[in-house]
Design an enzyme around this catalytic site. Structure first.
Site, PDB file in Angstrom:
ATOM      1  N   HIS A   1       7.255  -7.410  -2.328  1.00 33.58           N
ATOM      2  CA  HIS A   1       7.153  -6.858  -0.963  1.00 33.58           C
ATOM      3  C   HIS A   1       8.203  -7.500  -0.053  1.00 33.58           C
ATOM      4  CE1 HIS A   1       3.532  -4.743  -1.905  1.00 33.58           C
ATOM      5  NE2 HIS A   1       2.719  -5.766  -1.870  1.00 33.58           N
TER       6      HIS A   1
ATOM      7  N   ALA B   1       0.153   8.593 -15.682  1.00 32.53           N
ATOM      8  CA  ALA B   1       0.376   8.033 -14.341  1.00 32.53           C
ATOM      9  C   ALA B   1      -0.375   8.804 -13.258  1.00 32.53           C
ATOM     10  CB  ALA B   1       1.873   8.005 -14.029  1.00 32.53           C
TER      11      ALA B   1
ATOM     12  N   SER C   1      -5.010   2.588   4.010  1.00 35.29           N
ATOM     13  CA  SER C   1      -5.169   1.983   2.689  1.00 35.29           C
ATOM     14  C   SER C   1      -5.263   0.452   2.824  1.00 35.29           C
ATOM     15  CB  SER C   1      -3.974   2.376   1.813  1.00 35.29           C
ATOM     16  OG  SER C   1      -4.050   1.781   0.552  1.00 35.29           O
TER      17      SER C   1
ATOM     18  N   PHE D   1      -3.512   9.755 -10.909  1.00 33.60           N
ATOM     19  CA  PHE D   1      -4.507   8.876 -10.288  1.00 33.60           C
ATOM     20  C   PHE D   1      -5.755   8.751 -11.181  1.00 33.60           C
ATOM     21  CE2 PHE D   1      -8.093   8.137  -7.385  1.00 33.60           C
ATOM     22  CZ  PHE D   1      -7.660   6.967  -6.775  1.00 33.60           C
TER      23      PHE D   1
ATOM     24  N   ARG E   1      -8.007   3.597  -4.874  1.00 40.47           N
ATOM     25  CA  ARG E   1      -9.133   3.960  -4.008  1.00 40.47           C
ATOM     26  C   ARG E   1      -9.275   5.476  -3.920  1.00 40.47           C
ATOM     27  NH1 ARG E   1      -9.787   5.079   1.475  1.00 40.47           N
ATOM     28  NH2 ARG E   1      -7.523   5.274   1.538  1.00 40.47           N
TER      29      ARG E   1
ATOM     30  N   LYS F   1       0.797  -1.233   0.000  1.00 39.11           N
ATOM     31  CA  LYS F   1       0.000   0.000   0.000  1.00 39.11           C
ATOM     32  C   LYS F   1       0.830   1.284   0.000  1.00 39.11           C
ATOM     33  CE  LYS F   1      -3.298  -1.288  -0.612  1.00 39.11           C
ATOM     34  NZ  LYS F   1      -3.562  -2.093  -1.862  1.00 39.11           N
TER      35      LYS F   1
HETATM   36  S1  PPS Z   1      -0.351  -3.088  -3.197  1.00 34.21           S
HETATM   37  O1  PPS Z   1      -1.560  -3.864  -2.950  1.00 34.21           O
HETATM   38  O2  PPS Z   1       0.633  -3.280  -2.139  1.00 34.21           O
HETATM   39  O3  PPS Z   1       0.211  -3.327  -4.512  1.00 34.21           O
HETATM   40  O4  PPS Z   1      -0.845  -1.563  -3.104  1.00 34.21           O
HETATM   41  P1  PPS Z   1       0.002  -0.314  -3.608  1.00 34.21           P
HETATM   42  O5  PPS Z   1      -0.115  -0.209  -5.075  1.00 34.21           O
HETATM   43  O6  PPS Z   1       1.356  -0.336  -3.021  1.00 34.21           O
HETATM   44  O7  PPS Z   1      -0.755   0.913  -2.911  1.00 34.21           O
HETATM   45  C1  PPS Z   1      -2.076   1.248  -3.245  1.00 34.21           C
HETATM   46  C2  PPS Z   1      -2.268   2.719  -2.914  1.00 34.21           C
HETATM   47  O8  PPS Z   1      -1.633   3.498  -3.941  1.00 34.21           O
HETATM   48  C3  PPS Z   1      -2.604   4.398  -4.481  1.00 34.21           C
HETATM   49  N1  PPS Z   1      -2.300   4.723  -5.894  1.00 34.21           N
HETATM   50  C4  PPS Z   1      -2.095   5.978  -6.321  1.00 34.21           C
HETATM   51  N2  PPS Z   1      -2.031   7.148  -5.646  1.00 34.21           N
HETATM   52  C5  PPS Z   1      -1.812   8.272  -6.379  1.00 34.21           C
HETATM   53  N3  PPS Z   1      -1.658   8.267  -7.721  1.00 34.21           N
HETATM   54  C6  PPS Z   1      -1.696   7.117  -8.436  1.00 34.21           C
HETATM   55  N4  PPS Z   1      -1.547   7.155  -9.754  1.00 34.21           N
HETATM   56  C7  PPS Z   1      -1.921   5.901  -7.722  1.00 34.21           C
HETATM   57  N5  PPS Z   1      -2.032   4.591  -8.085  1.00 34.21           N
HETATM   58  C8  PPS Z   1      -2.269   3.901  -6.963  1.00 34.21           C
HETATM   59  C9  PPS Z   1      -3.898   3.625  -4.325  1.00 34.21           C
HETATM   60  O9  PPS Z   1      -5.008   4.452  -4.518  1.00 34.21           O
HETATM   61  C10 PPS Z   1      -3.751   3.108  -2.913  1.00 34.21           C
HETATM   62  O10 PPS Z   1      -3.869   4.115  -1.923  1.00 34.21           O
HETATM   63  P2  PPS Z   1      -5.256   4.520  -1.234  1.00 34.21           P
HETATM   64  O11 PPS Z   1      -4.875   5.450  -0.121  1.00 34.21           O
HETATM   65  O12 PPS Z   1      -5.901   3.267  -0.724  1.00 34.21           O
HETATM   66  O13 PPS Z   1      -6.075   5.203  -2.280  1.00 34.21           O
END
Ligand code: PPS
Length: 291
Positions: free
Chosen positions: A100, A219, A130, A221, A249, A45
């Site tokens: 991870h 890239a 998250s 969100f 999310r 996350k």
């Molecule tokens: S995992 O399951 O470990 O692979 O998850 P991971 O990808 O590490 O983390 C998921 C969180 O990253 C956010 N996310 C983003 N944030 C900003 N911009 C972009 N482009 C983006 N892509 C993924 C994702 O929304 C999750 O965070 P939260 O706080 O839950 O929204």
């Protein structure tokens, strides 16, 4: 309370999902590294899927210009969760893997500075929140509906990937052993273009201004959320219940404030505040904080 064996097993002090096996994880010690290999490593996350997409956009022209329709998880597979149909030895170069793993369980040669590591961290309150939401829609992650109980599990490291603090402290304190680039989720959020440039420099890739703009644009969100190659919507329904949540999310800094009570925040700080100060990272807890 110990995590359920239905979901996790422990190998050398680290919790893995039962979708892999101790034998497979053990075999990674001898995984043969090629000099051009890149390993994207995170605590869950922390921005894995985001950085995975950035890497696909930088490295694969066909991904960038939309002529290829290949899911990121195909291009950049999870190291410790191998699907049997993949022949990594003959993967197109540069091979990129997501992982991870803690620093001490990665392939031996990586620890001898072969290949490259990109390690992304995120402030742990947002990570925890998250993670909590993630547990509600991923069938491979145990759901802990009570946030308070989830927080205690997180703080005790009784979750997939174990302790956040150990993971981050381990990678930072062993940085010398690796050819490594450290990034934070928050710096990517504040200035995505600079973060993309850092990755390009680290990989020795030169993109034109237009190509760089295209990576940054795709890239964000909002754009990633709409991109089926990047948003993990192709995961089967029995693994990810799409009516209950999604990988992308909220994508913000400071969402922890929307769920953690004052008491929970104090409890979290009591456990981690002093330890966090020992890390060479200045975390942003709110999007308005200075970097
Ligand atoms: S995992 O399951 O470990 O692979 O998850 P991971 O990808 O590490 O983390 C998921 C969180 O990253 C956010 N996310 C983003 N944030 C900003 N911009 C972009 N482009 C983006 N892509 C993924 C994702 O929304 C999750 O965070 P939260 O706080 O839950 O929204």
């Amino acid at each position: 309370m110990e995590p359920s064996k239905e979901y996790l097993f422990k190998y050398k002090g680290f919790y893995f999902s039962v979708i892999t096996s101790p034998e497979y994880v053990a075999s990674l010690e001898d995984f043969e590294i090629k000099d051009s290999d890149v390993f994207l490593v995170t605590y869950p996350k922390s921005g894995t899927v985001w950085t995975q997409n950035i890497l696909s956009l930088i490295v694969h022209e066909g991904h960038r210009n939309g002529t290829e329709n290949v899911d990121n998880m195909e291009r950049i597979p999870w190291l410790e969760y191998k699907s049997t149909d993949k022949d990594y030895a003959n993967f197109p170069l540069p091979r990129i893997f997501a992982s991870h793993l803690p620093y001490y369980l990665v392939p031996r040669d990586l620890r001898n500075k072969r290949g490259r590591v990109i390690y992304v961290t995120r402030n742990p309150k947002d990570v925890m929140v998250s993670y909590y939401h993630f547990s509600k829609f991923m069938s491979t992650v145990e759901e802990v509906p009570d946030f308070n109980i989830f927080m205690e599990r997180f703080l005790a490291g009784k979750v997939l990937a174990s302790s956040w603090m150990d993971h981050v402290a381990g990678w930072y304190s062993h940085a010398e052993d690796f050819n490594i680039l450290f990034l934070t989720y928050e710096e990517m959020k504040k200035d995505l273009r600079s973060a993309v440039l850092k990755i390009c420099n680290f990989l020795g890739r030169k993109l034109s201004e237009e190509e760089l703009d295209s990576v940054v644009q795709q890239a964000t969100f909002e754009n990633m959320r709409k991109d089926p190659r990047a948003n993990y919507e192709n995961l089967p329904d029995d693994i990810a219940a799409k009516d209950k949540g999604s990988f992308l999310r909220k994508g913000t800094v400071g969402d922890w404030k929307n769920i953690m009570t004052v008491a929970q925040n104090e409890r979290f700080d009591k456990e981690l505040e002093e330890k966090i100060k020992t890390l060479p990272i200045k975390f942003m807890w709110d999007i308005n904080d200075e970097m």
